[in-house]
Design an enzyme around this catalytic site. Structure first.
Site, PDB file in Angstrom:
ATOM      1  N   THR A  83      56.667  22.080  74.376  1.00  0.00           N
ATOM      2  CA  THR A  83      56.247  21.759  73.014  1.00  0.00           C
ATOM      3  C   THR A  83      56.595  20.318  72.676  1.00  0.00           C
ATOM      4  OG1 THR A  83      56.658  24.059  72.410  1.00  0.00           O
ATOM      5  CG2 THR A  83      56.409  22.509  70.600  1.00  0.00           C
TER       6      THR A  83
ATOM      7  N   TYR B  23      64.063  28.059  82.581  1.00  0.00           N
ATOM      8  CA  TYR B  23      62.769  28.057  81.904  1.00  0.00           C
ATOM      9  C   TYR B  23      61.740  28.649  82.855  1.00  0.00           C
ATOM     10  CZ  TYR B  23      58.874  26.035  79.139  1.00  0.00           C
ATOM     11  OH  TYR B  23      57.747  25.828  78.378  1.00  0.00           O
TER      12      TYR B  23
ATOM     13  N   LYS C 249      64.453  31.662  79.473  1.00  0.00           N
ATOM     14  CA  LYS C 249      63.338  31.731  78.546  1.00  0.00           C
ATOM     15  C   LYS C 249      62.123  32.186  79.326  1.00  0.00           C
ATOM     16  CE  LYS C 249      60.090  28.896  75.980  1.00  0.00           C
ATOM     17  NZ  LYS C 249      59.538  27.532  75.826  1.00  0.00           N
TER      18      LYS C 249
ATOM     19  N   VAL D 293      62.793  31.744  72.149  1.00  0.00           N
ATOM     20  CA  VAL D 293      62.491  30.319  71.986  1.00  0.00           C
ATOM     21  C   VAL D 293      61.020  30.252  71.629  1.00  0.00           C
ATOM     22  CG1 VAL D 293      62.445  28.057  73.068  1.00  0.00           C
ATOM     23  CG2 VAL D 293      64.249  29.690  73.672  1.00  0.00           C
TER      24      VAL D 293
END
Length: 305
Positions: A50, A138, A166, A208
């Site tokens: 993001t 991640y 995540k 998240v």
């Protein structure tokens, strides 16, 4: 820091740029942090997808981490994205993040040339030897080409400083297998927008979530209803407002969608960096309509240069 600190909704945040996209907008970071923290969200995650980390220089990534840590001012934890293609760069960014005051780092596996599991163990092990804060793995196989089994992920948790992950894989059965069968080794955090309700209802303690940068109060209220109170009736009512927005964002370039969203709600973060182009006008208006349907006030257009 223990795994327990990863509770609630952690907003995946944008990297605000000046109008021409050439530099970090330092005041823009403060605007984002105040909007998100003021909306009741429980943490900030700069430097991820993001945040357009792939479009930032190393020095800009460090600057972004520093600015968000400063803006958070200890009110919520900051998890800095520090993943890079090389171990050396990942170590440099991770050491810097710890010194800057980040509470943890989020590290994506090296992408393009997907490493083997043995290489991943060495990669995360090397970083683990240089920092004392936890690592969030991640998981985003569509971008990295790395597909770990639940057992491999648990082994990563046992052998390195990886304490959580995540999940931006979108496979809810895989996510559930890790959460239900390997919780002693690694904490499962949802990172797939449209699975947020399901993840929280199944007992995930945190997520998240980029959408939380746009509509923080609704996201925080959803967490409170589902994860804290166990009120699925209220949770479903909130989710009926939030889900169409999440669905929209997953259908477009995600960073661009989030930047459009924050601009529409009055906390502009500037443009995305090329080659990512602005949303087409019709899609921009579609997002505005979805926000309005969720009861979110939008502002008059101020299209980024």
């Amino acid at each position: 820091m223990s795994n327990q600190q990863f509770t609630g909704i952690l907003a995946a945040v944008v990297t605000p740029f000046t109008a021409d996209g050439s530099a970090i907008d330092t005041h823009g970071v403060k605007r984002q942090a105040e909007h998100i923290i003021g909306g009741g969200v429980h943490g900030l995650v700069p430097g991820g997808s993001t945040g357009e980390f792939g479009a930032l220089t190393v020095s800009e990534r460090k600057q972004t981490t520093e600015l968000y840590v400063e803006a958070a001012a200890g009110r919520v934890p900051v998890v800095a994205g520090t993943g890079a293609l090389s171990t050396a760069d990942t170590v440099e960014l991770s050491v810097h993040a710890e010194k800057a005051g980040a509470d943890a780092v989020m590290i994506v596996p090296p992408f393009y040339d997907a490493p083997s599991f043995e290489e991943l163990l060495a990669f995360y092990g090397d970083v683990s030897e240089t920092i004392d804060i936890p690592i969030m793995y991640y998981n985003i196989p569509s971008a990295t080409g790395v597909h770990l089994t639940p057992e491999q992920l648990a082994e990563l948790g046992r052998k390195t400083r990886v304490t959580s992950y995540k999940d931006t894989g979108g496979d809810f059965a895989w996510f559930s297998a890790v959460k239900e069968q390997h919780a002693a080794d690694i904490t499962a955090l949802n990172g797939w927008d449209t699975l947020t309700f399901a993840a929280l209802a199944s007992g995930a303690k945190a997520g998240v979530w980029g959408t939380a940068s746009v509509i923080p109060r609704l996201c925080a209220d959803l967490y409170e209803a589902v994860a804290v109170r166990g009120d699925l009736v209220s949770g479903r009512e909130l989710w009926s407002k939030i889900f169409p927005i999440c669905r929209f964002l997953e259908s477009h370039n995600y960073a661009c969608g989030i930047k459009t969203g924050v601009e529409l709600v009055g906390v502009s973060a500037g443009p995305t960096r090329r080659p990512v182009l602005p949303l087409a006008p019709e899609h921009r208006e579609e997002l505005r309509t979805l926000l309005a349907a969720a009861g979110v006030e939008t502002v008059t257009d101020q299209v980024a240069a």
